[in-house]
Scaffold this motif. Structure first.
Motif, short mmCIF file in Angstrom:
data_model
loop_
_atom_site.label_atom_id
_atom_site.label_comp_id
_atom_site.label_asym_id
_atom_site.label_seq_id
_atom_site.Cartn_x
_atom_site.Cartn_y
_atom_site.Cartn_z
N GLY A 214 0.71 -1.15 -0.06
CA GLY A 214 -0.08 0.07 0.17
C GLY A 214 0.82 1.25 0.07
N ASP A 215 2.10 1.09 0.18
CA ASP A 215 2.83 2.28 0.18
C ASP A 215 3.09 2.83 -1.27
OD1 ASP A 215 5.52 3.91 0.09
OD2 ASP A 215 5.53 3.42 2.26
N PRO A 216 3.01 4.15 -1.58
CA PRO A 216 3.11 4.41 -3.12
C PRO A 216 4.58 4.32 -3.57
CG PRO A 216 2.74 6.41 -1.32
CD PRO A 216 2.42 5.01 -0.77
N ASP A 217 5.53 4.34 -2.82
CA ASP A 217 6.87 4.15 -3.06
C ASP A 217 7.46 2.43 -3.18
OD1 ASP A 217 7.85 6.53 -3.31
OD2 ASP A 217 8.28 6.92 -1.01
N CYS A 218 6.49 1.66 -3.17
CA CYS A 218 6.55 0.23 -3.28
C CYS A 218 6.16 -0.19 -4.60
CB CYS A 218 6.00 -0.64 -2.25
SG CYS A 218 6.30 -2.42 -2.44
N THR A 219 7.20 -1.00 -5.36
CA THR A 219 6.68 -1.40 -6.78
C THR A 219 5.64 -2.52 -6.72
OG1 THR A 219 8.45 -3.13 -6.49
CG2 THR A 219 9.23 -0.98 -7.28
N GLY A 220 5.40 -3.12 -5.59
CA GLY A 220 4.33 -4.22 -5.51
C GLY A 220 4.97 -5.48 -5.44
N ALA A 221 6.34 -5.62 -5.75
CA ALA A 221 7.12 -6.81 -5.50
C ALA A 221 7.57 -7.01 -4.09
CB ALA A 221 8.19 -7.00 -6.38
N VAL A 222 7.22 -8.05 -3.35
CA VAL A 222 7.65 -8.00 -2.11
C VAL A 222 8.25 -9.37 -1.94
CG1 VAL A 222 6.82 -8.09 0.55
CG2 VAL A 222 5.74 -6.28 -1.55
N GLY A 223 9.24 -9.45 -0.96
CA GLY A 223 9.87 -10.67 -0.75
C GLY A 223 10.05 -10.78 0.95
N ILE A 224 10.36 -11.94 1.54
CA ILE A 224 10.30 -11.89 3.02
C ILE A 224 11.79 -12.70 3.17
CG2 ILE A 224 9.09 -14.25 2.80
CD1 ILE A 224 7.92 -13.86 5.67
N ILE A 225 12.20 -12.15 4.28
CA ILE A 225 13.45 -12.93 4.93
C ILE A 225 13.44 -13.23 6.39
CG2 ILE A 225 14.50 -10.46 5.45
CD1 ILE A 225 17.34 -11.75 4.71
N GLY A 226 14.03 -14.23 6.65
CA GLY A 226 13.71 -14.56 8.40
C GLY A 226 15.16 -15.08 8.97
N PHE A 227 15.31 -14.80 10.00
CA PHE A 227 16.54 -15.53 10.79
C PHE A 227 16.05 -16.50 11.96
CE2 PHE A 227 16.93 -11.39 8.78
CZ PHE A 227 18.33 -11.46 8.17
N CYS A 228 16.46 -17.41 12.05
CA CYS A 228 16.25 -18.31 13.11
C CYS A 228 14.81 -18.80 13.18
CB CYS A 228 16.55 -17.60 14.53
SG CYS A 228 16.42 -18.36 16.14
N MET A 229 14.09 -18.54 14.36
CA MET A 229 12.75 -18.65 14.14
C MET A 229 12.10 -18.03 12.84
SD MET A 229 9.75 -17.28 16.96
CE MET A 229 10.12 -15.54 16.50
N GLY A 230 12.53 -16.82 12.52
CA GLY A 230 12.10 -16.26 11.42
C GLY A 230 12.05 -16.87 10.12
N GLY A 231 13.38 -17.69 10.16
CA GLY A 231 13.85 -18.39 8.99
C GLY A 231 12.59 -19.41 8.85
N SER A 232 12.11 -20.04 9.82
CA SER A 232 10.92 -21.13 9.74
C SER A 232 9.71 -20.00 8.94
CB SER A 232 10.69 -21.49 10.93
OG SER A 232 11.57 -22.32 11.48
N PHE A 233 9.49 -19.05 9.59
CA PHE A 233 8.51 -18.16 9.15
C PHE A 233 8.45 -17.88 7.53
CE2 PHE A 233 7.25 -16.90 13.50
CZ PHE A 233 6.00 -17.50 13.63
N ALA A 234 9.81 -17.55 7.11
CA ALA A 234 9.84 -17.29 5.69
C ALA A 234 9.68 -18.47 5.04
CB ALA A 234 11.49 -16.94 5.79
N LEU A 235 10.09 -19.77 5.45
CA LEU A 235 9.63 -21.03 4.68
C LEU A 235 8.35 -21.43 4.58
CD1 LEU A 235 12.78 -23.17 5.75
CD2 LEU A 235 12.48 -22.33 3.44
N MET A 236 7.77 -21.23 5.58
CA MET A 236 6.24 -21.29 5.60
C MET A 236 5.54 -20.21 4.63
SD MET A 236 4.98 -23.88 7.22
CE MET A 236 5.25 -25.04 8.95
N ALA A 237 5.82 -18.98 4.95
CA ALA A 237 5.25 -17.93 3.96
C ALA A 237 5.52 -18.08 2.70
CB ALA A 237 5.71 -16.79 4.50
N ALA A 238 6.60 -18.70 2.15
CA ALA A 238 7.17 -18.77 0.74
C ALA A 238 6.14 -19.67 -0.02
CB ALA A 238 8.43 -19.58 0.79
N GLY A 239 5.34 -20.35 0.77
CA GLY A 239 4.18 -21.24 -0.04
C GLY A 239 2.87 -20.74 -0.03
N SER A 240 2.74 -19.49 0.51
CA SER A 240 1.45 -18.88 0.76
C SER A 240 0.95 -18.19 -0.48
CB SER A 240 1.50 -17.79 2.13
OG SER A 240 2.44 -16.71 1.54
N GLY A 241 1.67 -17.96 -1.39
CA GLY A 241 1.14 -17.06 -2.48
C GLY A 241 1.36 -15.53 -2.73
N ILE A 242 1.83 -15.05 -1.49
CA ILE A 242 1.77 -13.84 -1.39
C ILE A 242 3.24 -13.11 -1.51
CG2 ILE A 242 -0.53 -13.71 0.09
CD1 ILE A 242 1.19 -12.93 2.36
N PHE A 243 4.20 -13.94 -1.38
CA PHE A 243 5.62 -13.30 -1.67
C PHE A 243 6.11 -13.78 -2.95
CE2 PHE A 243 4.98 -13.23 2.89
CZ PHE A 243 5.31 -11.81 2.98
#
Length: 249
Positions: free
Chosen positions: A107-136
């Motif tokens: 929703g930010d006018p300065d974003c191209t609309g392409a969005v990735g996710i990066i996670g570390f440790c516990m966040g790395g598990s979230f990143a892997l799960m979110a990779a299959g969500s269809g939104i990244f």
């Protein structure tokens, strides 16, 4: 290096079953936009100074970067266990919070609309799960526990770059299992294990009280500048391909 600002995300998380109180740290690159976005999923210790350094690094590389505080609604003591369970199960309000952070970026006018996710440790598990969500559009998982049911979680995943340490005792064989699964699913990926590195090797500093630092190093936990430099080179090249060269309407 760009400085983070606090943003409120409750209006995006609460209506969809996420946290009733959600804040985040937004880091805007220097210079004119628009830029691709990156959601940062923080480590188990929370949205701390180490994670803010990683967010600043991504903004410095040209990404509109947002780290939601997954412990904002009640503090780390109350949120730690359910958030960790969510990271491994694929269910829980943390996923709505991560989706809310993505929605803020889109929703930010300065974003191209392409969005990735990066996670570390516990966040790395979230990143892997979110990779299959269809939104990244791309995901970077760093020493994150792979999903138990990788066929269900990752079969339709976005491109993934993942980094692991060979001395990380809690994730023995994780890199090989993930690499094999992504090969099987035909998911674009770059998975690498660094034999000399351990858990949290991308951190700039060793966490915890100084007297325990030697014990952490023996346990294979802590910074490894050589491995970190190579991992960041791979992450930035991967995001360059899958985020900066992807523009959405």
């Amino acid at each position: 290096m760009p400085d983070p600002v606090s943003v409120t995300l409750t209006h995006l998380s609460a209506p969809v079953g996420g946290s009733q109180r959600l804040t985040g740290h937004l880091v805007r690159p220097d210079g004119p936009g628009p830029w691709p976005g990156v959601v940062v999923a923080h480590e188990v210790l929370g949205a701390n100074d180490e994670m803010l350094r990683q967010a600043r690094r991504l903004a410095g590389a040209g990404y509109l970067t947002l780290m939601p505080d997954l412990y904002a609604d009640g503090g780390k003591r109350r949120c730690l266990i359910p958030t960790m369970r969510a990271a491994l199960s694929g269910h829980g309000r943390a996923y709505q919070d991560i989706a809310a952070a993505r929605a803020h970026l889109v929703g930010d006018p300065d974003c191209t609309g392409a969005v990735g996710i990066i996670g570390f440790c516990m966040g790395g598990s979230f990143a892997l799960m979110a990779a299959g969500s269809g939104i990244f559009d791309a995901a970077s998982a760093n020493y994150g526990q792979p999903p138990k049911d990788m066929d269900k979680a990752l079969a339709d995943a976005c491109p993934i770059v993942a980094s692991y340490g060979g001395r990380d005792r809690q994730l023995k064989g994780a890199a090989a299992r993930l690499d094999s699964a992504l090969d099987r699913f035909g998911v674009l990926h770059d998975v690498k294990e660094y034999p000399q590195a351990g858990h949290a090797f991308l951190n700039d500093t060793q966490f915890g009280p100084r007297p325990v630092h030697p014990l952490l190093r023996v346990a294979g936990i802590g910074p490894d500048p050589e491995a970190a430099a190579d991992a960041w080179q791979r992450i930035e090249a991967f995001f360059e391909t899958h985020l900066k060269h992807t523009t959405k309407g």
